[in-house]
Design an enzyme around this catalytic site. Sequence first.
Site, mmCIF file in Angstrom:
data_model
loop_
_atom_site.group_PDB
_atom_site.id
_atom_site.type_symbol
_atom_site.label_atom_id
_atom_site.label_comp_id
_atom_site.label_asym_id
_atom_site.label_seq_id
_atom_site.Cartn_x
_atom_site.Cartn_y
_atom_site.Cartn_z
ATOM 1 C CB SER A 132 27.813 -43.314 -1.054
ATOM 2 O OG SER A 132 27.215 -43.835 -2.228
ATOM 3 C CG ASP A 133 33.750 -43.522 -4.397
ATOM 4 O OD1 ASP A 133 33.200 -43.684 -5.504
ATOM 5 O OD2 ASP A 133 34.973 -43.376 -4.275
ATOM 6 C CB CYS A 134 29.977 -45.804 -7.262
ATOM 7 S SG CYS A 134 29.498 -44.169 -7.871
ATOM 8 C CG ASP A 135 28.750 -50.362 -5.534
ATOM 9 O OD1 ASP A 135 27.577 -49.958 -5.658
ATOM 10 O OD2 ASP A 135 29.323 -51.074 -6.372
ATOM 11 C CB SER A 136 30.549 -45.802 -0.020
ATOM 12 O OG SER A 136 31.673 -45.260 -0.571
#
Length: 831
Positions: A336-340
């Site tokens: 995931s993109d960070c915190d997606s």
Amino acid sequence: MANIVKLLFILFLSFFISTSSRIITPSSSSSSSSSSSPSSVLSNLTYIPGPIQSNGKNYTRVCDPERFADMGLNMKDFAYCDKSLPYSVRIKDLIGRMTVKEKILNLGDRAPGSGRVGLQNYNWWTEALHGISDVGHATYFGDIINSATVFPTPILTVSTFDPALWRQIGHTVSIEGRAMYNLGHAGLTVWSPNINIVRDPRWGRALETPGEDPLAVSVYAVNYVRGLQDVEGFEVVKDPNTRPLSLSACCKHYTAYDVDQWYHEMYNRKEFDARTMERDMVETFNRPFESCVREGDGSSIMCSYNKINGVPVCANPRLMSQTFRGEWDLHGYIVSDCDSVQVMTENHKWLHDSPVDAIAQSLSAGLDLDCGCCGESDNYFQNFGESAIQQGRIREKDLDNALTNLYTVLMRVGFFDGNPLFDKLGLNDICSKEHIELSAKAAREGIVLLKNNDNNVLPLDTSKFKKIALIGPLANATEPMRGNYAGVPCKYITPIDGFNASNVQVDYQQGCADVGCQNISDLNSVLESVKNADATVLFFGNDLSIEREEFDRDGLKLPGEQEKLITKAAEAAKGPVILVLMSGGGLDVSFAEKHPKIGAILWAGYPGEQGGHAIADIVFGKYNPGGRLPLTWYHDDYVKQLPMTSLQLRPNKEFGYPGRTYRFFDGPVVYPFGHGLSYTQYKYTVKPKLSSINVGLEKHHKCKDLSLKSNANVISECPSALIDDLKCEETISFSVEVANVGKMDGDHTVMVYSKPPEFVDDAPIKQLIGFQKVFVPAGKKKVVKFDINACKALTLVEKTAYKVLAEGQHTIVIGFGDDAVSFPFEVVFKK
Ligand SMILES: *[C@@H]1O[C@H](CO)[C@@H](O)[C@H](O)[C@H]1NC(C)=O
Ligand SMILES: *[C@@H]1O[C@H](CO)[C@@H](O)[C@H](O)[C@H]1NC(C)=O
Ligand SMILES: *[C@@H]1O[C@H](CO)[C@@H](O)[C@H](O)[C@H]1NC(C)=O
Ligand SMILES: *[C@@H]1O[C@H](CO)[C@@H](O)[C@H](O)[C@H]1NC(C)=O
Ligand SMILES: *[C@@H]1O[C@H](CO)[C@@H](O)[C@H](O)[C@H]1NC(C)=O
């Protein structure tokens, strides 16, 4: 009857609850797993950066018998360390030893491993966009390693149009990365490159990308990824899941992602819903990702923050498992993109999801690893994964699948077994002379000569121009040259340093306090300086205060008072005036293009740590520029005609919507995609081998309608055929003789475009189908051969998103503008 149903339901529930609680009680561990609060789950997760360490000793691999002995374990008891077994068996053994809780915790980017079974913690997040960066949790500078080579940001490197150089930079970064890993300062999995298409010129992250053209971005992706990943001799192997990797690269951010924060923060990437059409996805947004996975064998994909047509990408099984693993056959993991995942519930508020819902949806959509951006305890998978299991929302097998994808990549990259090719790399392999020179070479080759009055303002002859005024907030640039996602450079060569080293006397005036240039400071000193100098070089443009991640531009003009200051300085200058621009995105500098006193303009992107060296080499003619723009440079009024949030690439005349990128916008521009001058001149002679092909259609082949222009007088029964049905063995083969008819040797990129048949409506104006870089000495000729697959070169994507080959006369164009040479290429269907 109803009572029986009720009873069965209760029975079912109680069975279910007791089973699930049994699952999560680890039999071999005394630590209780019941209902821990999110913060306590993570209290043992503090990541200790450093090499694989046990008892104070450093190791470069998990499966080292001494390391196991240090931990009071016998490696022989752990089949996952038995190199005679296939990866799949070893991984099964490892995962089989882990408790459910351990499995969940290891799906976060700061993975704690499991000391119990000898598994070291691992920190997944390293960045290597243009050199090893200290962005992310795994990498840091200081103590032993203070710096690493900083290459130009990709938007300048791609301007070289030199795939061999892209690969070489990737390889060099991987060597520095492995050396840093051995010293405990970086991970082996890098989340680079950024291969999103620049659809809108305002996007703050253009500097990180390879530009607006799907082919150029794809070729860059393949070469940079192969450079980062490939181990010599193992470029292609039978079982891709065992192919060794130098570093593991990541194709990001999938997909249709290029809105960061726009319009007074009204639109931002964590809430943005990209309303796209499948046609644009196939034709534009997804092409680089497909190439990155299929041709580059990229071992990871990152899903982006945005939604697409209402659904967060990281929760969309069609976009994720079905496309990457199904269609493209990804060998690797999805991160995931960070915190997606958190963003789904907290920003998108998608389906009123609870954290558990979001985890269940993203895991079943195909996500393997959750990156938690910032805090120690913000990782969704790690915090809420256990509840998701308890509530029966995910299967333990889902965890096993994700971990298998993750550990397969860690095996390939040598985390478990090391790799003798890399294990000896150390400090001497970082910031070496060769690496720094490669950074300078990339900057020299990438810098674009936008304007050169009468072809003779540049280069400056140091015997005539001895005193040079260097003006502007970027004349002494250090940090602006490295852009973002950068590391700490070995050594900056600022423009002042570069000029000063070229045997000229420099006089530096800053002009404005910073790039924002709200005020012109001390105009008199600037005017005095340019009046007394033999030549004036002006250093203006953007930096990260103007364009960056989470910060899009509103307009395309130079910031603040820059334009005014440039004009005043140019008008007062005694000698020739050269404007050097630093930026990622395009700039509306039409005032400078038109101004007779501004004799030459160079675009230097963000040129990396050797920027000043490269710029001086070009200004003084030690290098003949050959860079070409990877982006259209629009006029400022272009962006007033369309919101940044409209994803559509094709124009819509009815609504006054102008279309996007050189493929669909035919209005006036400041500089077109591919623009770039040289100190010499080239002439092409093109010899096509064939000017038509016959494509055999079988009875079962279906013809597809195309949109035709209203004045089209060709009404074919079979306007086009589906590419997937065709053999597609034909090539468009031709040679281009490039004659250097000027006085200076030069590197030159031959760019080839295709144009669809005249009568097809709704198609790209033209599209790049190939390019090659060639060195041609002055007065000499070189022959460049092209063999381009005809289907690939002539593909059109029709309304319903099929890829088709159109019958009729296409045109192959080499170069553009006045120097372009073209030939017709006919496609004939034979039934
Ligand atoms: C977790 O940390 C606590 C204190 O910080 C410690 O008492 C406990 O043993 C640790 N548990 C594990 C499994 O390492
Ligand atoms: C192991 O690595 C750490 C961190 O890089 C370093 O401080 C330490 O000196 C190293 N230990 C040995 C025994 O090499
Ligand atoms: C250039 O900037 C550096 C700091 O980045 C400063 O130390 C140096 O004095 C500046 N050079 C000039 C000529 O002002
Ligand atoms: C130029 O180089 C000379 C000699 O290396 C040095 O003394 C001088 O300070 C430099 N000037 C600037 C402006 O950096
Ligand atoms: C710019 O100049 C104006 C007037 O001279 C002054 O009031 C203002 O504070 C200055 N702003 C900055 C950012 O220096």
